[in-house]
Design a protein around this motif. Structure first.
Motif: not given
Length: 629
Positions: A164-165, A181-184, A191-196
């Motif tokens: 969902g990013q 990047v997370c969605v508002a 960088k290079g992976r899913p974000a927390e």
């Protein structure tokens, strides 16, 4: 072969003979038979006209007058032109020559573009990367920039979307820079992976307002969970009181209980009681605002949307694009005005989103190189990743340009003086387009004569019917040349003079036309001394409105589909829907909704370059952001 003349040397019988016509040399008179004649190659007289244009002169039939022509010298190509230089082009991307590209671009999987197809402009070919990669290099294979969200079959982008990013690559010229990047309203990037991702529920305006109306602070201590935000206040005993998703109950007295509390609450600030019930308290800024407490009055608060956490704040938007964030007005009432600014030497800025960074090499460093020689510096592609393609261009009426350096300027003076010659049915020739004062008028063969800097006085043989004033006047009054092709009587004719062309008129005026798209003249798409058509050099087509010689400068440059646009007597400014570029559409269509359809779409609102934007599709809503961010 033209008819020969019969000559009878005396009254004696049997001594008549054939002799060669004017313009030919009689090798042997023919006693009661045809003479042996040799004819002069007209390129001996007119060859320098072609040589000055780096072309080859040919005389296809030495026995005919005025049929010499200029042919393009290989590897240049183009139709030969009779009595004038040809319109030649040299596409170094397709031709075979020492300076040509050969397979350099093709072997690298890139597209080859010749910036100028003039035979005079060599080594100006460029290799361009193909979508979705970007980049180009003059004279060699380009180092292509890759949007890592789109390469490798889009695997990186798919990884981000699977959680969902969104995926973004802020520096396509360096590998390993893509990030999720997370969605508002959630925030976070990696960088290079899913974000927390985390969500500060106090960034939701409705939640924050519940607390601020009571002069309390909204606090979300666990941003990984939802429904746990609290309103907090400091009571008279110095203790912090809190309530989950509601206004807290604080004990107040003294200044905060009376007018002082109203002062703070009216400003959306917290009231801190004084040390004694009679002492004035403090008004204190509430997050996301910061500032100096006000003793007995409202605090001086500011809201820097670049560093604060709020619904209108920048968050990681500029950071993920590797740009600087600036808030021009930090007054709490001024929201949504933060900008992303490109780092030097790039320039540009955008409000509430990443900027489309540009580097104009003429403004940065190259401009002074051209200006020292009174030339104009042009950077045809100011995209941040496009360098080394600037060029110096000569000021009009001179012509010439040079990529990466000072140009050699050329001026065919027939641009200025052609009417002086053509008005007398003569040919204007400038043998040296670099030196001034070298133009001259030349009589149409077989008449002889030329004059430097003025109309020539033409001489004719005794048998040349154009020596008669009536014949010369009929042709000359309309700028045509009178030509007598042989010694036979009654065969003189009016012929069109370059740049006009058409059918000669037998003892009458010729039917002449002026196609300014194919001819070379001062008002044409190809000027004298210029080696190529302006429209063709710009990758456009040329359209002639009227071929009437009296109708000049009505030709048009027209853009090639899918681009649109046209301009009369000049190169057109071509417009193209930038959303036709696959890479631009992909930027907008990365985020997919629950129905599997893209949440946003690409829209190009005008013909200007660099203004395409992503817009939310119904039922989604949100502000459109220029250049697809």
């Amino acid at each position: 072969e033209p008819p020969q003349m019969c000559r009878d040397r005396s009254a004696a019988a049997g001594d008549w003979e054939c002799v060669c016509p004017p313009g030919a040399t009689t090798e042997r008179a023919g006693r009661q038979q045809a003479a042996v004649c040799t004819y002069k190659d007209e390129c001996e007289d007119y060859g320098y006209v072609c040589t000055a244009a780096r072309q080859v002169c040919e005389d296809p039939d030495a026995s005919l007058a005025g049929d010499w022509l200029c042919r393009c010298a290989r590897p240049a190509t183009g139709a030969s032109a009779q009595g004038r230089p040809a319109s030649c082009v040299l596409d170094e991307c397709t031709a075979s020559c020492a300076t040509c590209a050969g397979r350099t671009c093709a072997d690298a999987g890139q597209r080859c573009v010749d910036l100028s197809m003039s035979p005079h402009d060599l080594e100006d070919w460029v290799c361009e990367c193909r979508d979705p990669e970007v980049g180009h290099k003059q004279g060699g294979a380009a180092d292509c920039a890759k949007d890592e969200c789109l390469t490798a079959g889009g695997a990186n982008g798919a990884l981000c979307r699977s959680v969902g990013q969104t995926c973004t690559d802020p520096n396509t010229h360096v590998s390993g820079t893509w990030m999720c990047v997370c969605v508002a309203p959630q925030r976070g990037a990696a960088k290079g992976r899913p974000a927390e991702c985390e969500q500060d529920e106090c960034m939701i305006d409705a939640n924050n307002a519940v607390c601020r109306r009571a002069g309390q602070a909204c606090v979300d201590r666990n941003r990984g969970a939802s429904g746990d935000w609290t309103c907090e206040c400091v009571d008279v005993d110095g203790e912090t009181q809190a309530a989950v998703m509601a206004t807290a109950t604080c004990k107040t007295e003294g200044w905060c209980e009376g007018s002082g509390g109203e002062t703070c609450r009216a400003a959306g600030q917290a009231c801190v009681p004084g040390s004694t019930p009679s002492a004035p308290g403090l008004c204190r800024c509430l997050a996301p605002e910061t500032g100096v407490d006000g003793m007995g009055r409202a605090a001086s608060c500011a809201l820097d949307e670049c560093t604060a956490a709020c619904s209108t704040c920048a968050g990681v938007t500029c950071m993920t694009a590797e740009q600087d964030c600036r808030d021009p007005d930090t007054a709490p009432a001024s929201t949504g005005d933060w900008t992303c600014v490109c780092p030097a030497p790039a320039t540009n800025a955008a409000v509430r989103g990443p900027a489309a960074c540009t580097v104009n090499e003429c403004e940065a460093t190259a401009g002074t190189t051209c200006q020292r020689e009174e030339q104009t510096c042009v950077d045809p592609n100011v995209a941040a990743g496009s360098t080394g393609d600037w060029y110096c261009e000569c000021p009009p009426p001179t012509e010439g340009k040079q990529v990466g350096g000072v140009a050699v300027c050329r001026l065919d003076e027939c641009i200025l003086h052609q009417d002086t010659c053509s008005g007398r049915g003569q040919l204007c020739v400038d043998a040296d387009a670099i030196e001034s004062g070298t133009w001259k008028c030349m009589c149409a063969a077989p008449a002889q004569g030329e004059q430097l800097g003025a109309a020539a006085e033409c001489t004719y043989t005794d048998t040349d019917e154009c020596s008669e004033e009536a014949a010369r006047k009929m042709c000359g009054d309309v700028g045509q040349a009178c030509v007598d092709p042989s010694a036979s009587a009654g065969d003189w004719e009016c012929r069109c003079v370059a740049p006009q062309s058409g059918t000669s008129g037998a003892q009458a005026r010729a039917s002449c036309v002026l196609d300014e798209c194919t001819a070379v003249c001062a008002t044409c798409a190809q000027r004298p001394g210029s080696p190529a058509n302006l429209c063709l050099t710009a990758g456009q087509t040329c359209f002639e409105g009227s071929t009437d010689p009296a109708s000049v400068q009505d030709w048009e440059c027209r853009c090639v589909a899918p681009s649109t646009g046209a301009a009369v007597a000049s190169v057109a400014v071509c417009a193209r829907d930038e959303c036709d570029v696959r890479a631009n559409r992909d930027v907008c269509e990365r985020e997919v909704g629950k129905d599997g359809e893209a949440v946003q779409e690409c829209v190009d609102p005008s013909a200007e370059g660099g203004d395409w934007e992503c817009r939310c599709r119904a039922p989604y809503s949100g502000a459109a952001v220029v250049t697809g961010r």
